[in-house]
Structures are given as structure tokens and as C-alpha cells.
Design a protein around this motif. Structure first.
Motif, PDB file in Angstrom:
ATOM      1  N   SER D  33       0.828  -1.199   0.000  1.00  0.00           N
ATOM      2  CA  SER D  33       0.000   0.000   0.000  1.00  0.00           C
ATOM      3  C   SER D  33       0.866   1.253   0.000  1.00  0.00           C
ATOM      4  CB  SER D  33      -0.919  -0.029   1.224  1.00  0.00           C
ATOM      5  OG  SER D  33      -1.424   1.249   1.476  1.00  0.00           O
ATOM      6  N   MET D  36       2.717   1.646  -3.382  1.00  0.00           N
ATOM      7  CA  MET D  36       1.831   2.088  -4.462  1.00  0.00           C
ATOM      8  C   MET D  36       1.453   3.549  -4.281  1.00  0.00           C
ATOM      9  SD  MET D  36       0.726   1.054  -7.203  1.00  0.00           S
ATOM     10  CE  MET D  36       1.094  -0.700  -7.051  1.00  0.00           C
ATOM     11  N   LYS D  37       1.245   3.951  -3.017  1.00  0.00           N
ATOM     12  CA  LYS D  37       0.892   5.329  -2.728  1.00  0.00           C
ATOM     13  C   LYS D  37       1.990   6.260  -3.220  1.00  0.00           C
ATOM     14  CE  LYS D  37      -1.334   7.552   1.227  1.00  0.00           C
ATOM     15  NZ  LYS D  37      -1.654   7.306   2.642  1.00  0.00           N
ATOM     16  N   ALA D  39       4.387   5.611  -5.480  1.00  0.00           N
ATOM     17  CA  ALA D  39       4.516   5.581  -6.941  1.00  0.00           C
ATOM     18  C   ALA D  39       3.437   6.430  -7.590  1.00  0.00           C
ATOM     19  CB  ALA D  39       4.425   4.138  -7.441  1.00  0.00           C
ATOM     20  N   LEU D  40       2.228   6.341  -7.045  1.00  0.00           N
ATOM     21  CA  LEU D  40       1.120   7.110  -7.612  1.00  0.00           C
ATOM     22  C   LEU D  40       1.334   8.597  -7.405  1.00  0.00           C
ATOM     23  CD1 LEU D  40      -1.594   6.990  -9.013  1.00  0.00           C
ATOM     24  CD2 LEU D  40      -2.686   6.931  -6.789  1.00  0.00           C
TER      25      LEU D  40
END
Lengths: 218, 207, 242, 50
Positions: D33, D36-37, D39-40
Motif C-alpha cells: 500500500s 503504491m501510494k 509511486a502514484l
């Protein structure tokens, strides 16, 4: 539809390997088991129905990925999808062709392999009957698995992983029929359940498989 | 002239990304339309969408049901079957005849009993195209039909298309070469979907 | 406003954001209370001795193993019928959790079975069914991993989940038929409520609540991760389009 | 500590393995999580700056 069935059978026969390979594999499994568990006739005749069923199941698995893969690669599946026959029919016919070239030879050859494993006398009829009833389900479930994995480059392993758990009920009832037959017990219940699963698979899975193929083609 | 195929404001997508947007075209009886555009511009995706193999993400395709015969790079030719067996199979599937005429048109009579696996690439392609003649369908949707055909075979193919059009058929062809047909051309380049053009991208819900 | 509005990915991110910490804390509290209560402050069973303490992890994990699959089935159906992306992603997010729950149920079952039945593994119908369920989880997850296009993967795994559910139920009955419960007396189950005295029952309920909360919190976190992954995928795809 | 009698190994190992597996699941979910946070967020920043 008949055309498609005939073509698939011709393809399987001419390409070789179709049923020949499946049968050879069945034979090898049957031969290897006594090496693994020992040559005692009592033991072998007790486990014969199970071994034969597992062997038939594995040889059936062997040729599953060919049901749709070749047609997918050379574009035939695209063309069939735009042809005037429903995809559900294509799936059902292809599963039938797979059964005729793989399942049926296994059913016919099973008594011969039964001899190798000291299958008791009354067991032969019921072994053949259980395989004849159960292998169509194996082909249909396999066609469903093949439809799910047709778009994948290396779908073979995944196909086995997906299909084998689905084979559990068929295997359980199939061996139960063969075992009870060999021991001369009452086998009404398992044979009804085996037939029920086969019928359910034949009735429902073409729709699921056709949906999967349409998804894989787009 | 009645219209066989009508495409309005079509957006097609590949792998969740829109490739062409707002495409409108129509095809009438006896008409051919040549699709042009650089590689990767979405011609194949457009043709597959029109043939009904993949869903469009916006727009409308109106076409007579079961009128389209689709042919692409892959011919669906089985190498262990003979040429004539391949054709008979497809003619059986479509329930239309014309195997002999198809062999004749593409000069395959001499090869009829050869297994398709023994054909050269160009001959195989001819066999793949001759399949169109046994479908009995009025709209041909063809994706790069002339790949690996020599000059004579291209002329053969152009002749087949001309005969098809004269008989009231229609053809939608993506190709780079000049077939010598009386046909409109349709350049897909202006319809290239732009980022943020909105409509119909599958991942749009996440933006 | 329809209830489906909440299934829009961005809205979903919005309304779940404050829920995650709350649920995480609740899950941690319930799990700690249930397990500590069960481990330290419950008497031994007169028949099973201290081994009864395994019940506080075995029963909840077994329940969640099945419930997770049921949730995936519902989510897959919603995806097929209404095509809400969040639904498909939630199913994907739940699978590994369900698999871990299945593993826990299997391991604790085997450990418990050792002193009770004198063997680590018995082909007890219930244990066998969980083993098959485990295989279904593996296949489902492998399917997600193998397919590149996310919508294709969602479609195919949903079909697999549907068919798999039918066959899982068939297998359950087949396994029962195959080995008619030689070990019935040994396993405590939810439907045998009357066998479990209140001293065991209350902490068990708390532990179950803990497992449920943990499952919900993890599903939310993982679904949010999947949504972010899809958003990232979409942004990168647009960058490439120019 | 409660007296586990002859079931010490069983009960302790069951609890230990369960907690280990659950902790592993939580840590993996959480780490992914966070990854991904981040990278986003980087992608969003790129997008905002053109």
C-alpha cells in the motif's frame, strides 16, 4: 457443427499424438504404480480402480491445452467467432471431439490396464461404466479450463492448476463406482451422483467457456 | 444504393486505452473503402471492432446481422488438411457453396489435394482469401489481405474484390498497396485518440 | 443518489479513507482481547485439556476462509452484472487474505488433530475440503497474476470464481460422501453451539469479531492499493499516448 | 502464564504460526500500500507539471 466435429477429429488423427500419446501416458502411469507400491497382487487389486481413474484423469489433462490453443494461434477461433455458429456450440463440439479422441480410447483401453493391476473380476464392467460416465465431464471441465487460459502464452501449467481441483467430485464418485463395483457393493448412489455431475457440467459449462473465449478474443 | 454498414462516432480501444475516437464511415452496396494509416494507428483494432470481435467503448455500428466476413493476418488454415478440405470446412460452417469457384478464382485447382502445410506463404494466403468466397457474406472486412502476395496474386485478389462488388457486395480493406480498385480511401490518422479526449477509455473511471 | 455511487473508484477512495484507521484499531483491539482472553483466562476443557485454546484461532480462521470466498463470489457477480471496477478489485484483494485464513485453519487443524487423533493429517472431510478450497484460492490468484489486461483478468477470474464456487460445493458433498466423517466427535463447530460452554463461547465470539474486522480492514487497504495501481496504470498509459 | 499441561507445544506453535502468518499478511499489505501510494504520488506530480 458436424463439420467442426469431423474436422477436429481428422486434425487429431492426422496430427498424431492425439489419442496415441494419451494412451501411452495412461499405460506408463499404470506400469509405474506397481514399481512404486510393490508387486503384491492383493494390494494392487485393492487400489486398481483408484489408480486407473487417476491415470485416466492425468492422460486426459495432457491434451487439454490443444483444444483451443492451436485454433487461437492460427486465427481460426477469430473466424469461428464471426461465423454463423454460436460459440457455445463451438465449445461443446470441441469438448466432444476431445472426448472422442482422448476419453473414449481411455474407456476402451481401461480393462486391458485393469488386467495389469489385478482388478477383480466384477470390477471390469463398472470400471468401464464409471469411466464412460465420468470422462465426458473431464473433457468438458477441461474445455472450460482451456477456454480460460487460451490467451496466455504459457497457459499449460495454469490450466492444470485450475482444472485439477474441478476434477475432484468426478474423481471421487468415479472411483467410488469402480471400487464398489469391484467389491460387489451397492453402487446406486455414486453412479447417480457421477452422472449428475457429468450432466450438470455438460449443460452449464459451455456457456461459461464461451464467455471466457469471447473475453480472450477481444 | 443501400447502405450495408454504418459506423457513427466510434471509439475503439485496445488494452484499456482508446486508440481511435469519433470514427464515422459508411459502406454501401458495390462499394469498397480502403483504410490507410501508419503501423500501430489502430486499423486492426477498428476492423476487429466492426467485425464484432471486441466491444467498442463509444459510438454505434449498424450492420445487417451476419453479413460480415472477416479475414486477418492469420488465415485459419490447417496445415494437415488439404486445400480443398480447408475450403469445404469453411463452406460447411457458413452453409454456402462455391468451393470450385473459389479454387478457380485464386488459381488453386492444381493444388487442391495438397496439404496446406506444403504451400508457400503466398499460396497459403491465397487459400485464406479464397475462404471469403465460400462464406456467402456481403461485407468483407479485410486486414492487410495482400501480405506475401506477388503481383499476379494481387491482381487475382483485386479481380475477386471487383467481382464481389459487382455482385452487390462491399469491402472494407486495410492495406498499404494500390489495388487498382475504384475505391474511396479513409485515413485513420486524424482520428487518433488524444489523451483526455475522455469518452470511453476503460481506465477512465480511475482518472 | 443510488448506493452504487459509492462504488465509483474515486468516491470509494474518499469514503474509505477515514474508515481504514478506525477499522484497523478495532480489529487490533478485538483480536487482542479475544486471543488474550482465550489464551490466558479460559479453563481447560475436561476432555481436550489445554488444547482447546486452539479453538480461538482455528474456528475464526476457518470461518473467514469460507466467508472470504463467499465475498469474492458476490464481488465477482457484481462485476459481471454491473461492471463496477471496485468490485472486481475487491475480489482480487480478498483472495490472498482468504488463502492465508485457509492456511491458518489447515495448520491449526493439523496441530490440533495431532493429540486428538494421534496423527498430523487425517483425511477428515472437513480438513480435506479446506485443502481443496486452498487449491481454489491458488488457482484464482494465479489466474489474476497471469493475465496482463486488468479488465480481461477481472472477467476471467469472475467466471472462474463462479464456476469454482459451484464445484467447491460439489466437492464438499463429494468429500463427505467419500469419507463419512470418521472424526466427527473431535471437531467443535459452530453448529455444535450447545457443546461449547459460555466460558469458551464469549471469548470465541470476540475472537471471531476480531478476525472479521481484520479481514474487512485488510480488504479495504488492499482494494485501495489495487485502485491506486489501476490509476497509476491509467496515468502511465496516457503519458505514453502523449 | 496458564498451565498448558501436555499440550504446550501444540498450543504455542498454533498461536505462534497464526500470529506469524497474520503479521506477514498485514506487513505485506501495508508495505505494498505504501509503495503504491508513493509511486502514484510521483505519477500525479508528473501529470500536474505537464
Amino acid at each position: 457443427m458436424i463439420r467442426l466435429l469431423l474436422r477436429d477429429i481428422v486434425l487429431a488423427v492426422r496430427a498424431g499424438g492425439g489419442f496415441g500419446l494419451g494412451l501411452a501416458f495412461f499405460l506408463i502411469v499404470t506400469v509405474l504404480v506397481p514399481f512404486g507400491v510393490g508387486p503384491e497382487a492383493d494390494l494392487l487389486s485393492r487400489i486398481a480402480p483408484g489408480i486407473l481413474w487417476v491415470g485416466a484423469l492425468l492422460s486426459c489433462l495432457l491434451s487439454l491445452d490443444r483444444i483451443f490453443q492451436l485454433d487461437f494461434e492460427d486465427g481460426t477461433l477469430d473466424l469461428l467467432a464471426t461465423a454463423p455458429i454460436p460459440m457455445e456450440g463451438v465449445v461443446a463440439v470441441k469438448a466432444l471431439a476431445h472426448w472422442l479422441t482422448t476419453g473414449l480410447p481411455l474407456v476402451l483401453a481401461a480393462p486391458v490396464f485393469g488386467v495389469l493391476l489385478n482388478l477383480p473380476g466384477p470390477g471390469y464392467v463398472w470400471l468401464v461404466a464409471s469411466l464412460a460416465l465420468g470422462t465426458p465431464a473431464l473433457s468438458m471441465i477441461g474445455a472450460f479450463g482451456a477456454a480460460l487460459t487460451v490467451g496466455l502464452k504459457r497457459g499449460g501449467l495454469l490450466l492444470s492448476l485450475l482444472v485439477l481441483p474441478l476434477y475432484v467430485p468426478t474423481l471421487i464418485y468415479g472411483t467410488e463406482v469402480a471400487r464398489r463395483g469391484a467389491e460387489g457393493l451397492d453402487l446406486g448412489a455414486p453412479i447417480a451422483l457421477l452422472a449428475g455431475i457429468t450432466l450438470a457440467a455438460l449443460a452449464l459449462l459451455p456457456f461459461a467457456a464461451a464467455a471466457a473465449i469471447r473475453v480472450n478474443l477481444r | 444504393m443501400t447502405s450495408l454498414l454504418e459506423v457513427q462516432d466510434l471509439t475503439v480501444q485496445r488494452g484499456g486505452v482508446a486508440v481511435l475516437a469519433g470514427v464515422s464511415l459508411s459502406l454501401a452496396e458495390g462499394e469498397a473503402l480502403i483504410l490507410r494509416g501508419p503501423n500501430g494507428s489502430g486499423k486492426t483494432t477498428l476492423l476487429r471492432t466492426i467485425a464484432g470481435l471486441q466491444p467498442s467503448s463509444a459510438g454505434r455500428i449498424s450492420v445487417v446481422p451476419e453479413a460480415i466476413a472477416y479475414a486477418a493476418h492469420a488465415d485459419g488454415v490447417k496445415s494437415v488438411l488439404t486445400v480443398v478440405e480447408n475450403l469445404r470446412f469453411w463452406s460447411g460452417i457458413y452453409g454456402a457453396g462455391g468451393v470450385e469457384e473459389a479454387l478457380e478464382t485464386f488459381e488453386l485447382e492444381g493444388l487442391a489435394d495438397r496439404p496446406a502445410g506444403a504451400l508457400s506463404a503466398g499460396q497459403k494466403r491465397r487459400l485464406g482469401l479464397s475462404r471469403l468466397l465460400v462464406t456467402g457474406r456481403s461485407i468483407w472486412v479485410l486486414d492487410e489481405p495482400t501480405v506475401s502476395l506477388d503481383r499476379a496474386a494481387v491482381a487475382m485478389f483485386a479481380g475477386a474484390v471487383r467481382a464481389h462488388l459487382a455482385a452487390g457486395g462491399a469491402a472494407l480493406i486495410a492495406t498499404h498497396i494500390d489495388l487498382g480498385l475504384e475505391a474511396r480511401t479513409f485515413d485513420v490518422a486524424p482520428y487518433k485518440a488524444r489523451a483526455g479526449s475522455g469518452e470511453g477509455e476503460f481506465d477512465e473511471a480511475f482518472l | 443518489m443510488s448506493i452504487w455511487e459509492y462504488a465509483n473508484p474515486l468516491k470509494f477512495m474518499g469514503w474509505t479513507a477515514p474508515l481504514v484507521p478506525v477499522l484497523s484499531v478495532l480489529a487490533a483491539v478485538a483480536l487482542s482481547v479475544g486471543l488474550i482472553w482465550g489464551y490466558f483466562f479460559t479453563p481447560d476443557d475436561y476432555r481436550m485439556g489445554a488444547s482447546v485454546k486452539i479453538i480461538y484461532i482455528h474456528v475464526p480462521s476457518a470461518m473467514m476462509a469460507i466467508n472470504a470466498w463467499a465475498m469474492m463470489l458476490v464481488a465477482s457477480l457484481i462485476w459481471i452484472v454491473r461492471r463496477h471496477h471496485v468490485s472486481a478489485l475487491a475480489a482480487k484483494a480478498a483472495a490472498p487474505i482468504g488463502m492465508v485464513m485457509t492456511v491458518i485453519a489447515l495448520i491449526t487443524g493439523a496441530i490440533w488433530g495431532q493429540p486428538m487423533w494421534g496423527t498430523w493429517w487425517a483425511w477428515d472431510p472437513r480438513l480435506t475440503s479446506f485443502l481443496i478450497l486452498f487449491l481454489f484460492y491458488i488457482g484464482y490468484m494465479a489466474m489474476w497474476a497471469a493475465i496482463e489486461n486488468p479488465d480481461t483478468a477481472a472477467d476471467l477470474t469472475s467466471v472462474l470464481c463462479l464456476v469454482g464456487s459451484v464445484f467447491a460445493i460439489l466437492s464438499r458433498y463429494a468429500v463427505n460422501f467419500w469419507n463419512q466423517g470418521l472424526h466427527q466427535g473431535a471437531s467443535l463447530s459452530m453448529d455444535a453451539e450447545e457443546n461449547v460452554a459460555d466460558v469458551f463461547w464469549v471469548p470465541l465470539l470476540v475472537a471471531i469479531a476480531g478476525f472479521v474486522l481484520l479481514f474487512v480492514a485488510l480488504v479495504l487497504v488492499r482494494t485501495r492499493t489495487e485502485i491506486r495501481a489501476r490509476r497509476l496504470h491509467a496515468i502511465v498509459a496516457r503519458e505514453r499516448m502523449g | 502464564m496458564p498451565d498448558l499441561g501436555k499440550y504446550v507445544v501444540e498450543v504455542l506453535s498454533a498461536y505462534a504460526l497464526t500470529l506469524l502468518l497474520l503479521a506477514g499478511l498485514v506487513v505485506i499489505s501495508w508495505a505494498r500500500s505504501r509503495r503504491m501510494k508513493r509511486a502514484l504520488e510521483a505519477a500525479e506530480a508528473r501529470r500536474a507539471n505537464g
